[in-house]
Design a protein around this motif. Structure first.
Motif, PDB file in Angstrom:
ATOM      1  N   ASP A 144      17.252  23.373   0.140  1.00 26.80           N
ATOM      2  CA  ASP A 144      16.457  22.406   0.902  1.00 26.80           C
ATOM      3  C   ASP A 144      15.683  21.472  -0.025  1.00 26.80           C
ATOM      4  OD1 ASP A 144      17.311  23.508   3.318  1.00 26.80           O
ATOM      5  OD2 ASP A 144      15.581  24.872   3.447  1.00 26.80           O
ATOM      6  N   ARG A 145      15.159  22.011  -1.114  1.00 27.14           N
ATOM      7  CA  ARG A 145      14.421  21.187  -2.079  1.00 27.14           C
ATOM      8  C   ARG A 145      15.352  20.163  -2.748  1.00 27.14           C
ATOM      9  NH1 ARG A 145       9.026  21.661  -0.981  1.00 27.14           N
ATOM     10  NH2 ARG A 145       8.127  23.614  -1.685  1.00 27.14           N
ATOM     11  N   PHE A 146      16.612  20.544  -2.960  1.00 28.99           N
ATOM     12  CA  PHE A 146      17.587  19.664  -3.605  1.00 28.99           C
ATOM     13  C   PHE A 146      17.750  18.348  -2.842  1.00 28.99           C
ATOM     14  CE2 PHE A 146      22.005  18.165  -4.034  1.00 28.99           C
ATOM     15  CZ  PHE A 146      22.032  17.919  -5.401  1.00 28.99           C
ATOM     16  N   ALA A 147      17.595  18.382  -1.533  1.00 28.31           N
ATOM     17  CA  ALA A 147      17.740  17.167  -0.725  1.00 28.31           C
ATOM     18  C   ALA A 147      16.748  16.082  -1.154  1.00 28.31           C
ATOM     19  CB  ALA A 147      17.551  17.495   0.755  1.00 28.31           C
ATOM     20  N   PHE A 149      14.783  16.530  -4.192  1.00 26.73           N
ATOM     21  CA  PHE A 149      14.637  16.631  -5.649  1.00 26.73           C
ATOM     22  C   PHE A 149      16.000  16.982  -6.246  1.00 26.73           C
ATOM     23  CE2 PHE A 149      10.542  17.747  -3.792  1.00 26.73           C
ATOM     24  CZ  PHE A 149       9.725  16.838  -4.431  1.00 26.73           C
ATOM     25  N   PRO A 150      16.804  15.976  -6.550  1.00 29.84           N
ATOM     26  CA  PRO A 150      18.141  16.247  -7.079  1.00 29.84           C
ATOM     27  C   PRO A 150      18.114  16.935  -8.446  1.00 29.84           C
ATOM     28  CG  PRO A 150      17.663  13.900  -7.157  1.00 29.84           C
ATOM     29  CD  PRO A 150      16.541  14.546  -6.413  1.00 29.84           C
ATOM     30  N   GLN A 151      16.954  17.046  -9.061  1.00 28.35           N
ATOM     31  CA  GLN A 151      16.821  17.763 -10.332  1.00 28.35           C
ATOM     32  C   GLN A 151      16.941  19.279 -10.139  1.00 28.35           C
ATOM     33  OE1 GLN A 151      14.597  15.616  -9.061  1.00 28.35           O
ATOM     34  NE2 GLN A 151      13.953  14.129 -10.578  1.00 28.35           N
ATOM     35  N   VAL A 152      16.767  19.758  -8.917  1.00 24.61           N
ATOM     36  CA  VAL A 152      16.816  21.196  -8.629  1.00 24.61           C
ATOM     37  C   VAL A 152      18.263  21.678  -8.644  1.00 24.61           C
ATOM     38  CG1 VAL A 152      16.438  22.943  -6.820  1.00 24.61           C
ATOM     39  CG2 VAL A 152      14.666  21.240  -7.316  1.00 24.61           C
ATOM     40  N   ASP A 153      18.476  22.810  -9.310  1.00 25.17           N
ATOM     41  CA  ASP A 153      19.786  23.461  -9.303  1.00 25.17           C
ATOM     42  C   ASP A 153      19.823  24.385  -8.084  1.00 25.17           C
ATOM     43  OD1 ASP A 153      22.047  25.019  -9.627  1.00 25.17           O
ATOM     44  OD2 ASP A 153      21.531  25.708 -11.650  1.00 25.17           O
ATOM     45  N   PRO A 154      20.530  23.996  -7.023  1.00 27.78           N
ATOM     46  CA  PRO A 154      20.525  24.817  -5.806  1.00 27.78           C
ATOM     47  C   PRO A 154      21.310  26.123  -5.950  1.00 27.78           C
ATOM     48  CG  PRO A 154      21.978  22.954  -5.532  1.00 27.78           C
ATOM     49  CD  PRO A 154      21.312  22.791  -6.870  1.00 27.78           C
TER      50      PRO A 154
END
Length: 156
Positions: A144-147, A149-154
């Motif tokens: 959900d954070r990736f949506a 913050f594209p820096q997050v490795d989902p």
């Protein structure tokens, strides 16, 4: 009983007889611990009541404007410090191998400029949360954070 060994030889280990490591054999790990930037709710008294009124999670406030500046300054400082200490042929992303963050929004926002500067994804680790305020299933997942913050490795 070892008749051919001197008394001191009885206490030797394989490490005692191994060749000394060279500088190339030694692995040095450096850990940077960085606290999140200034919280929006501490800088703006009106935020928490308004967030509560709109059904937002008041325990996960964003960064304030000062917090965003602090995050950028931290990334700039790390990039400068690491590049000064490394040979110029070394890429910055070899100096930092992983960026671990707690699942809180303010922590992710603080780490994003560093992630961008070093081109390394953010790994959200729930175990990095404060012991008395572990978020459990309340906060958004890494996917959900990736949506936002594209820096997050989902996948971490």
């Amino acid at each position: 009983f070892f008749p051919t060994m001197a008394p001191n030889d009885l206490t030797r280990t394989a490490a005692d007889t191994a060749p000394s490591p060279t500088c190339d054999d030694v692995v040095v790990s450096r850990v940077f611990l960085i606290r999140h930037g200034d919280r929006f709710d501490y800088a703006n008294d009106h935020w928490a009541p308004a967030a509560k009124r709109f059904g937002c999670l008041t325990s996960d406030p964003p960064l304030s404007a000062l917090g965003h500046r602090q995050a950028k300054e931290t990334a700039d400082y790390l990039a400068k410090t690491i590049s000064e200490r490394n040979d110029t042929t070394v890429n910055l992303n070899t100096a930092i191998s992983k960026i671990m963050v707690s699942p809180y929004l303010r922590v992710i926002q603080t780490a994003c400029p560093t992630s961008d500067a070093f081109d390394i994804p953010l790994c959200i680790e729930g175990g990095l949360s404060e012991a008395h305020a572990t978020p459990g299933d309340v906060l958004p997942s890494p996917r959900d954070r990736f949506a936002y913050f594209p820096q997050v490795d989902p996948t971490y």
